[in-house]
Design an enzyme around this catalytic site. Structure first.
Site, mmCIF file in Angstrom:
data_model
loop_
_atom_site.group_PDB
_atom_site.id
_atom_site.type_symbol
_atom_site.label_atom_id
_atom_site.label_comp_id
_atom_site.label_asym_id
_atom_site.label_seq_id
_atom_site.Cartn_x
_atom_site.Cartn_y
_atom_site.Cartn_z
ATOM 1 N N GLY A 53 -4.390 8.864 1.770
ATOM 2 C CA GLY A 53 -4.587 7.711 0.900
ATOM 3 C C GLY A 53 -5.080 8.141 -0.469
ATOM 4 O O GLY A 53 -4.775 9.235 -0.957
ATOM 5 N N SER A 54 -5.897 7.297 -1.084
ATOM 6 C CA SER A 54 -6.216 7.471 -2.511
ATOM 7 C C SER A 54 -7.116 8.656 -2.825
ATOM 8 O O SER A 54 -7.218 9.052 -3.991
ATOM 9 C CB SER A 54 -6.851 6.186 -3.055
ATOM 10 O OG SER A 54 -5.904 5.131 -3.031
#
Length: 650
Positions: free
Chosen positions: A293-294
C-alpha cells in the site's frame, strides 16, 4: 637306506637355524608390540573396559545489547543406567517407576538392554534437582545421575520469534537458536571408570573426568526495554482491533541493527508444543508477504526526487479523484479528489493519482531499477531462517497499468523487513544496510568479545541531499497530512500510512485490509524507525487510524529511553476537528489572580491552593507542553513570598 651322519648333522643344523630364526622373529614381534605398539594397545584395551557417564556442556547464553540475559541454561539432570551393573532389574524398575513417572515394564525393558549405557527416558530425561536427589538416595547399583541442562527463557514470550527454541538435546530448532547453533553448542564432557568383562567396576581404578566446554555467549542487537515497549503496544492493538495477525519492527536506520521484532500470535519458547506449528515456524516480519500500500510510495518519492522529476513545493497537480491509465480507472482514496495541490501535498494526502504521475515521469525502467536498488524482490539477508523474497512484476510484463499501480504500492508483494530496510535507506542519507540481529560473540569465562557483527553496507541508493528532502516530506505527512495520529509533541516525527486490500481467493477483498504505518524520529537526525502492520483489524481499516497510534506509542517511550532530547523547533501540527492541540505552559509565578484570568485566554484551567493574591509556585512548570484545557495548579501567598522564576514541575 641308511642316512649318513653328515646329512643328519646338516638337517639338524638347518632345523636349528629355523628355530633360531622363528624365536628371533617372535622376540622382534613381542618387542614391537611391547615397545612400539604397547601404549596404543593398552589405550585400546582401557577404552574397551571404560564406561562413560556424559556431562552435557552448557549451551551459550543469549543476551540483549545491554547484557540482559534473554536465554540461558539451568541444571536439569538425566538418569542413566549401565545394565550389566544392575543386580535386580525388576526390583530397581519398581523403585524408580513412581519417581520418574514411567511404568515398571518400561523401565525393566531399558534396564535389561544389551547396551553399555542407556538413558531412562522419557521420564528420566532432564529431571528436576529434587527427583535427581531422590534417585541418588536410593543408591541403586548401575543407576547414575548424569549432569544435563535445559534452556530457560526468563522473559517468557518476549522476542520469541527472534530467539526461537531448542529441542530435547539442546539443539537449536528456530530463531537465532538455530541460526547460530554451531557456536552456541558446546563440547560435551564425561566421567569414566574401568569395568571388567561383566561390567563391574574394577577395584582400585580411578575415575577420569573430562570437563565439558561451554558454548559461546551470543549478544543480540535487540534491546529488551524497546522490545517490551513494542510488544506492549502491539498487544494493546490486538486487544482493541482483534486482527488476524499483527507485527512490528524497530530498527536503527543508521546501521541495520534490529532493536525489536515481534509477531502476534506469539508463544512461549518453553511451551512451544502448546501452540500450532505455524505460530512458532512463521516469523511474520520476515516471512509474511503482502501488498504494502501507500508506505511503498516512499520509494517512488525517493526515485522521483533523485532523478529530478519533481519539485515538491513549486509544482502543482490537479486530482479529480481518479486517473485513467490504459483503459483502467485508478481512484484516489478521497471521493471527489483533492483538487489542485502541490506535490508536497500529494505526499501529505497520500494521493494515488499524484503518485501515478510520478511513476509515469520516471518510466518503468527507472522506477523498477530504484525498487530493486532499495532491496525489493530479493531477500535482505537478515540472520534469521525463513525469510521470503517478495514478488515484483518482471519488466517485460510491465505495461502502463502495472507501472501506475506499482507507483502507489499495489500489485507488488513485499516483506516487512524489506519495507523497513528500504525506508531506512531513504531517510538515513541513502545507505542501504543489511539488517541483522546478531551483535557479538563473547567468551563466557572471561567476558572477552571474540567477534563483533558490525554494520554491512549493501549500496548507496540515493544521495544525502535527496534523503533530506524525503525526511522533510515525511515529516509534513505526520504534522499536516494523513499521519497525524503519529505526531509526538516535542519530537520531530516523520512517517507514512499504508492501507492495502488483501487478496482473498485471487481477488481483492472489499472488506479485508492490511493497514500499516512506518515512522521515524527525530526527522532531522533519525535514531529509530518503527514499522507496524495490522492484518484485517475489526472495525475501522485505515493505517492512519489503526497503525499510526501504535507507532506513536512506541516512539513516545523509546525516544526518551534512547536519550533522544526533545526538539525546541518542530513543524507545526495541523489539528483536525476533534483533536486537542498541545500548548506551552506560561510562567505564572509573581502574577496576581486578577492578572491570570485576563492572560490565560481559556487555554488552561486553574486550581489554587493557599491564601493570598500572588502566585508563588505552579505545577506544571513554565515551558511544559500539555493539552489545551489542562489544569495548572497554582500556590498562592503574599507578594513578598514569590521568588522570581520559582516553579514546580511536579
Amino acid at each position: 637306506m641308511k642316512i649318513s651322519q653328515a646329512t643328519v648333522r646338516r638337517r639338524l643344523f638347518i632345523a636349528l637355524i629355523a628355530a633360531v630364526a622363528a624365536f628371533s622373529a617372535l622376540l622382534i614381534r613381542l618387542g614391537y608390540v611391547q615397545l612400539v605398539k604397547g601404549a596404543e594397545l593398552a589405550k585400546m584395551a582401557e577404552d574397551s573396559w571404560r564406561r562413560n557417564i556424559p556431562f552435557a556442556a552448557k549451551r551459550g547464553e543469549i543476551w540483549d545489547r545491554n547484557g540482559i540475559r534473554l536465554a540461558y541454561n539451568v541444571s536439569s539432570p538425566t538418569i542413566m543406567a549401565i545394565p550389566v551393573q544392575v543386580k535386580d532389574p525388576r526390583g530397581e524398575a519398581r523403585q524408580l517407576a513412581p519417581i520418574l513417572g514411567m511404568t515398571e515394564d518400561q523401565l525393566y525393558a531399558l534396564l535389561t538392554k544389551r547396551e553399555s549405557s542407556v538413558k531412562l527416558q522419557p521420564g528420566g530425561r532432564k529431571v528436576t534437582t529434587e527427583k535427581a536427589n531422590q534417585v541418588r538416595n536410593l543408591a541403586l547399583p548401575g543407576i547414575y545421575v548424569a549432569e544435563d541442562n535445559k534452556r530457560y527463557y526468563p522473559f517468557g514470550s518476549l522476542a520469541a520469534h527472534v530467539l526461537g527454541f531448542t529441542g530435547i538435546d539442546n539443539q537449536g530448532l528456530t530463531g537465532v537458536e538455530l541460526q547460530y547453533n554451531a557456536n552456541l553448542t558446546g563440547l560435551p564432557g564425561s566421567v569414566s571408570f574401568l569395568t571388567d568383562a561383566a561390567g563391574r567396576q574394577m577395584p582400585n581404578s580411578s575415575d577420569a573426568y573430562s570437563p565439558p566446554k561451554d558454548g559461546l555467549t551470543l549478544q543480540l542487537t535487540i534491546d529488551e526495554t524497546i522490545q517490551s515497549i513494542v510488544e506492549r503496544e502491539l498487544d494493546q492493538a490486538v486487544l482493541k482491533y482483534a486482527p488476524d495477525h499483527a507485527l512490528a519492527i524497530a530498527m536503527d536506520p543508521n546501521n541495520g541493527e534490529i532493536l525489536a521484532m515481534a509477531s502476534r500470535p506469539t508463544y512461549d519458547p518453553d511451551k512451544y508444543q502448546e501452540v500450532p506449528s505455524e505460530v512458532y515456524n512463521r516469523n511474520l516480519p520476515i516471512w509474511m508477504t503482502y501488498e504494502p500500500g501507500s508506505t511503498f510510495k516512499i520509494i517512488t518519492l525517493s526515485a522521483a526526487l533523485e532523478e529530478g522529476k519533481v519539485d515538491l513545493t513549486r509544482e502543482h497537480f490537479y486530482d479529480p479523484g481518479y486517473t485513467e491509465v490504459g483503459g483502467a480507472r485508478l481512484r484516489c482514496w478521497k471521493k471527489g479528489g483533492h483538487g489542485s495541490q502541490t506535490f508536497l501535498e500529494v505526499v501529505e494526502n497520500s494521493c494515488n493519482p499524484g503518485f501515478v504521475a510520478l511513476g509515469q515521469r520516471l518510466g518503468k525502467d527507472k522506477l523498477f531499477d530504484y525498487i530493486q536498488a532499495f532491496g525489493f524482490g530479493q531477500k535482505t539477508g537478515i540472520d534469521l531462517k525463513g525469510e521470503e523474497n517478495g514478488i515484483l512484476f518482471k519488466k517485460s510484463r510491465v505495461g502502463p497499468v502495472e507501472l501506475a499501480t506499482t507507483s502507489f504500492g499495489q500489485g507488488v508483494s513485499v516483506t516487512p523487513i524489506q519495507q523497513i530496510t528500504a525506508v531506512s535507506a531513504a531517510i538515513n542519507g541513502g545507505k542501504l544496510y543489511k539488517p541483522h540481529v546478531g551483535k557479538a560473540w563473547i567468551q563466557p569465562e572471561t567476558g572477552q568479545v571474540l567477534q563483533e557483527i558490525g554494520a554491512q553496507l549493501v549500496r548507496q541508493v540515493i544521495s544525502p541531499a535527496t534523503s533530506q528532502k524525503v525526511r522533510q516530506a515525511l515529516e509534513s505527512v505526520v504534522a499536516q497530512g494523513t499521519g497525524g495520529n503519529a505526531f509526538l509533541d516535542g519530537y520531530r516525527v516523520g512517517g507514512k500510512t499504508g492501507t492495502a486490500q488483501k487478496v482473498v481467493g485471487g481477488r481483492y477483498s472489499a472488506n479485508e485490509h492490511i493497514v500499516s504505518f512506518i515512522g521515524f524520529a527525530p526527522a532531522d537526525d533519525p535514531k529509530v524507525v518503527v514499522y507496524v502492520a495490522i492484518d484485517n483489524p475489526q472495525g475501522i481499516q485505515f493505517g492512519g487510524v489503526v497503525a499510526a497510534p501504535v507507532v506513536r506509542g512506541i516512539l513516545a517511550d523509546a525516544l526518551p529511553y534512547l536519550g533522544v532530547a526533545p526538539r525546541t523547533e518542530q513543524l507545526k501540527k495541523e489539528y483536525k476537528f476533534g483533536e486537542t492541540p498541545m500548548v506551552t505552559v506560561p510562567n505564572l509565578v509573581g502574577k496576581t489572580v486578577s492578572d491570570l484570568y485576563e492572560d490565560l485566554n481559556m487555554n488552561f484551567r486553574l486550581a489554587s491552593s493557599g491564601s493570598g493574591d500572588t502566585v508563588i509556585r505552579q505545577a506544571p512548570g513554565p515551558g511544559a507542553r500539555v493539552a489545551k484545557g489542562s489544569t495548572i495548579r497554582i500556590y498562592l501567598g503574599g507578594e513578598d513570598e514569590a521568588a522570581p522564576g520559582s516553579s514546580s514541575a511536579g
